[in-house]
Design a protein around this motif. Structure first.
Motif, short mmCIF file in Angstrom:
data_model
loop_
_atom_site.label_atom_id
_atom_site.label_comp_id
_atom_site.label_asym_id
_atom_site.label_seq_id
_atom_site.Cartn_x
_atom_site.Cartn_y
_atom_site.Cartn_z
N GLY A 114 0.82 -1.22 0.00
CA GLY A 114 0.00 0.00 0.00
C GLY A 114 0.85 1.26 0.00
N VAL A 115 1.90 1.28 0.80
CA VAL A 115 2.78 2.46 0.85
C VAL A 115 3.50 2.64 -0.48
CG1 VAL A 115 4.88 3.38 1.93
CG2 VAL A 115 3.06 2.43 3.34
N THR A 116 3.97 1.53 -1.05
CA THR A 116 4.65 1.60 -2.34
C THR A 116 3.72 2.12 -3.43
OG1 THR A 116 6.06 -0.25 -1.69
CG2 THR A 116 5.95 0.26 -4.03
N ALA A 117 2.52 1.62 -3.47
CA ALA A 117 1.55 2.07 -4.49
C ALA A 117 1.21 3.55 -4.30
CB ALA A 117 0.29 1.22 -4.43
N SER A 118 1.05 3.97 -3.05
CA SER A 118 0.71 5.38 -2.83
C SER A 118 1.88 6.30 -3.20
CB SER A 118 0.28 5.60 -1.38
OG SER A 118 1.37 5.42 -0.51
N CYS A 119 3.11 5.86 -2.95
CA CYS A 119 4.27 6.67 -3.36
C CYS A 119 4.36 6.75 -4.88
CB CYS A 119 5.55 6.10 -2.79
SG CYS A 119 5.76 6.42 -1.04
N LYS A 120 4.14 5.62 -5.54
CA LYS A 120 4.26 5.61 -6.99
C LYS A 120 3.17 6.46 -7.64
CE LYS A 120 4.24 2.60 -11.03
NZ LYS A 120 5.09 3.45 -11.81
N PHE A 121 1.92 6.22 -7.27
CA PHE A 121 0.82 6.91 -7.93
C PHE A 121 0.52 8.28 -7.33
CE2 PHE A 121 -0.10 2.38 -8.79
CZ PHE A 121 0.07 2.43 -10.16
N GLY A 122 0.97 8.54 -6.12
CA GLY A 122 0.72 9.83 -5.50
C GLY A 122 1.84 10.83 -5.68
N THR A 123 3.06 10.33 -5.92
CA THR A 123 4.21 11.22 -6.04
C THR A 123 4.95 11.07 -7.35
OG1 THR A 123 4.51 11.10 -3.65
CG2 THR A 123 6.35 11.94 -4.91
N ALA A 124 5.36 9.86 -7.68
CA ALA A 124 6.23 9.66 -8.84
C ALA A 124 5.52 9.94 -10.16
CB ALA A 124 6.79 8.24 -8.83
N GLU A 125 4.35 9.42 -10.34
CA GLU A 125 3.63 9.61 -11.62
C GLU A 125 3.25 11.08 -11.86
OE1 GLU A 125 3.27 7.46 -14.09
OE2 GLU A 125 4.40 6.00 -12.91
N PRO A 126 2.71 11.81 -10.86
CA PRO A 126 2.44 13.23 -11.10
C PRO A 126 3.71 14.03 -11.39
CG PRO A 126 1.18 12.50 -9.21
CD PRO A 126 2.11 11.39 -9.58
N ARG A 127 4.81 13.66 -10.74
CA ARG A 127 6.06 14.36 -10.99
C ARG A 127 6.56 14.11 -12.41
NH1 ARG A 127 10.32 13.64 -6.42
NH2 ARG A 127 8.74 14.87 -5.39
N LYS A 128 6.47 12.85 -12.86
CA LYS A 128 6.86 12.54 -14.24
C LYS A 128 6.00 13.31 -15.24
CE LYS A 128 8.17 7.74 -13.51
NZ LYS A 128 7.82 6.36 -13.89
N LYS A 129 4.71 13.39 -14.94
CA LYS A 129 3.79 14.11 -15.83
C LYS A 129 4.11 15.60 -15.86
CE LYS A 129 -0.22 12.29 -15.78
NZ LYS A 129 -1.57 11.90 -15.41
N ALA A 130 4.46 16.17 -14.70
CA ALA A 130 4.79 17.59 -14.65
C ALA A 130 6.07 17.88 -15.43
CB ALA A 130 4.94 18.05 -13.20
N TYR A 131 7.08 17.02 -15.29
CA TYR A 131 8.31 17.22 -16.05
C TYR A 131 8.05 17.09 -17.55
CZ TYR A 131 11.64 17.38 -12.19
OH TYR A 131 12.36 17.77 -11.10
N ALA A 132 7.25 16.11 -17.94
CA ALA A 132 6.94 15.92 -19.36
C ALA A 132 6.22 17.14 -19.92
CB ALA A 132 6.10 14.67 -19.56
N ASN A 133 5.27 17.69 -19.17
CA ASN A 133 4.55 18.88 -19.63
C ASN A 133 5.47 20.09 -19.73
OD1 ASN A 133 2.13 17.56 -19.89
ND2 ASN A 133 1.44 18.09 -17.82
N PHE A 134 6.41 20.22 -18.80
CA PHE A 134 7.33 21.36 -18.83
C PHE A 134 8.24 21.27 -20.05
CE2 PHE A 134 11.50 23.16 -17.81
CZ PHE A 134 11.14 24.48 -17.59
N TYR A 135 8.84 20.12 -20.25
CA TYR A 135 9.81 19.99 -21.35
C TYR A 135 9.16 19.82 -22.72
CZ TYR A 135 13.68 19.98 -18.15
OH TYR A 135 14.61 20.36 -17.22
N ARG A 136 7.87 19.60 -22.77
CA ARG A 136 7.18 19.50 -24.05
C ARG A 136 7.24 20.83 -24.79
NH1 ARG A 136 2.29 17.45 -22.52
NH2 ARG A 136 3.17 15.39 -22.70
N ASN A 137 7.08 21.93 -24.08
CA ASN A 137 7.05 23.26 -24.70
C ASN A 137 8.25 24.12 -24.33
OD1 ASN A 137 4.51 22.68 -25.82
ND2 ASN A 137 3.53 23.21 -23.88
N TYR A 138 9.29 23.53 -23.75
CA TYR A 138 10.44 24.30 -23.28
C TYR A 138 11.38 24.61 -24.43
CZ TYR A 138 14.60 25.54 -20.63
OH TYR A 138 15.69 26.18 -20.12
N ASN A 139 11.76 25.86 -24.54
CA ASN A 139 12.71 26.28 -25.55
C ASN A 139 13.90 26.90 -24.82
OD1 ASN A 139 14.15 27.25 -27.68
ND2 ASN A 139 12.45 28.36 -28.62
N SER A 140 15.02 26.22 -24.84
CA SER A 140 16.18 26.67 -24.08
C SER A 140 16.76 27.96 -24.65
CB SER A 140 17.24 25.58 -24.04
OG SER A 140 17.68 25.27 -25.35
#
Length: 80
Positions: free
Chosen positions: A32-58
């Motif tokens: 339960g703790v592992t699933a909550s860490c994965k789906f509560g923290t890791a997946e939203p963080r991956k999604k946020a990074y993907a959204n940021f770098y999708r439109n990022y122009n260095s």
């Protein structure tokens, strides 16, 4: 008063039975703790990074920082 015979307490295998219950419970809690860490923290963080770098122009970011004066070389500082 009724004089009933008390049941014999379980002595053999009691520790093994209790340990088995605690091991299974611990395993379930860990899953339960592992699933909550994965789906509560890791997946939203991956999604946020993907959204940021999708439109990022260095280059645009670099030009904006250059215009604000973040990048100042020693040559420019001597003239100031």
């Amino acid at each position: 008063m009724s004089s009933g015979v008390l049941p014999k307490p379980q002595m053999y295998g009691l520790l093994a039975k209790r340990l088995w219950v605690h091991i299974v419970g611990t395993f379930i809690v860990a899953l339960g703790v592992t699933a909550s860490c994965k789906f509560g923290t890791a997946e939203p963080r991956k999604k946020a990074y993907a959204n940021f770098y999708r439109n990022y122009n260095s280059m645009e970011d670099f030009e904006e920082m250059r215009k604000t004066g973040i990048f100042r070389s020693g040559k420019q500082l001597q003239n100031v």
